[in-house]
Structures are given as C-alpha cells and as structure tokens.
Enzyme design. Sequence first.
Site, mmCIF file in Angstrom:
data_model
loop_
_atom_site.group_PDB
_atom_site.id
_atom_site.type_symbol
_atom_site.label_atom_id
_atom_site.label_comp_id
_atom_site.label_asym_id
_atom_site.label_seq_id
_atom_site.Cartn_x
_atom_site.Cartn_y
_atom_site.Cartn_z
ATOM 1 N N CYS B 78 0.845 -1.199 0.000
ATOM 2 C CA CYS B 78 0.000 0.000 0.000
ATOM 3 C C CYS B 78 0.883 1.254 0.000
ATOM 4 C CB CYS B 78 -0.979 -0.040 1.164
ATOM 5 S SG CYS B 78 -2.318 1.169 0.981
ATOM 6 N N HIS B 181 -3.817 -4.771 -0.161
ATOM 7 C CA HIS B 181 -3.393 -5.346 1.113
ATOM 8 C C HIS B 181 -3.467 -6.874 1.041
ATOM 9 C CE1 HIS B 181 -3.027 -1.756 3.644
ATOM 10 N NE2 HIS B 181 -3.926 -1.239 2.828
ATOM 11 N N GLU B 183 -2.532 -8.921 3.193
ATOM 12 C CA GLU B 183 -2.907 -9.428 4.526
ATOM 13 C C GLU B 183 -4.404 -9.268 4.791
ATOM 14 O OE1 GLU B 183 -1.635 -6.566 3.857
ATOM 15 O OE2 GLU B 183 -2.137 -5.043 5.347
#
Lengths: 268, 200
Positions: B78, B181, B183
């Site tokens: 990001c 992202h 994650e």
Amino acid sequence: MVLTKRIIPCLDLKDGRVVKGTHFVALRDAGDPVELAQRYNQQGADEVVFLDITASREQRGTIIDVVQRAADQLFLPLTVGGGIRTLADMQQILRAGADKVSINTSAVQDPALISRGAERFGTQCIVVAIDVRRNLKMRPGATPIALPDGRECWYEVVTYGGTRPTGIDAIEWAREAEERGAGEILLTSMETDGTRDGFDIPITAAISEEVGVPVIASGGVGTLEHFYEGFVDGKADACLAASVFHYGEFTVRQVKEYLAARGIPVRL
Amino acid sequence: MKQVAVVDYGLGNLRSVIRGLERAGAVATVTSDAETIASADGIVLPGVGAFREGMEMLGDLAETVVAAGRTVPLLGICLGMQMLMDTSEEHGVHQGLGLVPGDVKRFPQTAGEKIPHMGWNTIRIEQQDPLFEGLCREEYVYFVHSYYTSAAPEYTVATTTYIRPFASSVRNGTACGVQFHPEKSGAVGLRILENFIEML
C-alpha cells in the site's frame, strides 16, 4: 474489471459474545464472534463489522481480545464500532488488528474527533456511523427529501442508539463528516432498522449522491431484492446486514449469486 | 526459518501482516532497528496513511531500507509500495525511496466514482512474477487508497482499473510492491505472502 459492491455482515457483541445469532446450531459455539465471522468469511463476506454494545467501560477488554483473535484468523478487513470516544480508544482497537474504527454518538458530540482520528491514523481508518430518523415537520435550513408516497421530510441525526434526536440535518452532517476526514459513511435509518422492509432508499441515495466517500447502507434487509435495491436505487457502495445472516436465512454467497445474476458486480 | 523484518515507522495495523507472514512460514519481526533490517532475509515495508508523514517517520531508516532493498527481497504494501517510487504528489511533491522508477499521483475527481478506492477489485497480472506464482491471470484483492502509481510497463507487474488504469504491483530487481493489502485479501493474499517468503 470494476470495483465490486461489498456485502458486510455485522455482529453485535456484548461482553465479547454475539448477541444475535444463537439460532446458528451448526456452530460449535454459537456465541463466539470469531467463529461466526470465520463462517461469513468462508461464505465470501467482503468485510466484517463488530459492533460492541457492552455497556460498562470495565468490560471493554473483551472486545480487544475478540479483535485480536479475529485479526489472527480472518485476513479480511475488520471494522469495529461502539464505545470509541478518544484517540486512545481508536489506537487500542487499531493496534489489536482492526482496519477501521466506526464512531457515532462521540463524533456528533465532538466532531473534531473525526479530524483528529483522520490526521493520526489516516482517513481510510475512520468510519462515521450516522443514525437517522425522518422528521415530517419541516424546518428552515433542513434538506427536504421526497418520500415515495409524495410527502416531504428531512432526516434528523439521532444518537445513543437512535433514542436521542439532535436537530442536526443528516445531509449536512454527512457533508461535514466527509470534510473532516471520514473515509466512509455507515448510514442506518431508524425508520427501516429491524423492519425487514428494505433499506431507507430516499436518504441512502441522497447521502450517497452528496458525498464523495463510500456509503454503507444499513437497516431493514429482509429479502435478497433489498440488497439489489440498496445498490441500484440507494446507490450504496456496500450493504450491511445482521439478522438475515445470523438466522441463516441467506448465506453471504447466496446474496452475491443473486446480485451477480442481476448484473451487480460482486466478488464471487 | 527465514527472517523477515517488518519495518515499523509508527503507522498502521501491523498485526495482520505479521500473522500472514508467520502463516507463510517465516519469522516476522516488527522493528525499527537498522541492524535488524540490514541483516534480515527479506523486508516488508507496510503502511497506511499519508506519503509525506510516512517518509518523515521512516527518517534515517530510509537509507537502510534502500540499501537492503537492492540486495534482498523487499515487499512494499500500500503506502509502502508508493514509498518505493521516485515521487508522490500527495500534498505537494515529495521524494520517495527511488527503488522503483515511477510516480504517485492523485486520482482525478470524477462524477459518481468515490475516493478512496476502497474494496475488492481485480488485479490483472501483466508479466510473470514469482510474487503471483500459482494465481490466475485475474484475481480479486482488497484496496484502500486515494493515490495511484504510474510506472513504465517494464516495472509494472500487475494493473488494476479504477477511474483509470494504474500499476497495482511493481518490481525493479529485488524490490517489489503491491498497492492492495495481501494481509486483508483472504486466500489470494496469503498466497502472495507465501510466494514472497519463497523468494527469500
């Protein structure tokens, strides 16, 4: 290749347990929010919202534990709301693994909380939840909204779970929240919440057209078509629902398959 | 086990990145210590928030990150990816780390399209890269950002379209980045983190 519309299950938590959703017999532990969130994740939920309705400040530690466990297992965006009053509260929730915090009554009481939160953590972290109610007694300066039956009203911001009218015009408040740095608006209409008659389309569309940040429609879903209306008529970027998912009426996947068949872009 | 240094410069939620890397089989350490970063097998530069603040808070660590990013695999996530680029025009023009040629620009305001670009969108993999090993040509991943990266095709690994096409993944040598992202992108994102660990 387009940004998809989001379906967001919401879990109400009290003392670290899910308040609704005890009918979910297939779960080992019906009241465990992480287990329920995991189930929604597997169904294709795009995000999960935890709303902490724990009354006492002393019990607040339980939400931190839930957020940590959820963040360790889920790998999808988490929003946490309820009882967040200070930057320290926000920091604690974000550090536990939440991606966004949702503020409601505390933002109305202290609008600078939005700006300070956005400056400190980034606008993408700050969701401003706005609860509204129709007011048929027009007042000067309020934004008139036409209802489907032809009547005209304005929408008033209400706080403390919808119990307290504030006299604030919802459209104006949404605009201010955006200016102050809200990254998203979570709109719940008290007119439709719990009715299962569908979202409050007039105010959802009005706010979505007014602001340049994403709007999440909330309150009133009872059928699959209601989700479609929220996106098409309400112009929402995301739809939030609780009971239809908790009681197992539809799975998140069923909602998405329905929407996809009607031409709404969703992640399947 | 591979040691990954997750650069901590005071911004954002790092818990999910750590857990994702651990699940991928690495030992992940959140650190702002230059020696730990310099000796790691791989580096993750995470981040949310604004570009200038991010660069400021990185401060003296910038040099360490640049040096390490030229020799071992470095993944920017990001804002972390945006910081790999030459410049950003977020609140004035600011210098980035310059590890990947390209620039960060604001999405033009258009009627009906909201900023930030928030939610699940498609990445289209434009060139084979170990980071996207085992994934389809197009996959859904989770984005939150208001600025986009523009890079020449040779540095652009994946693209996404929102308002306009932009680079959603970049690479120059050992330094690579993803605008989304991983994650927060479910199974697809975890696979990308696993692929990163495989590269170490």
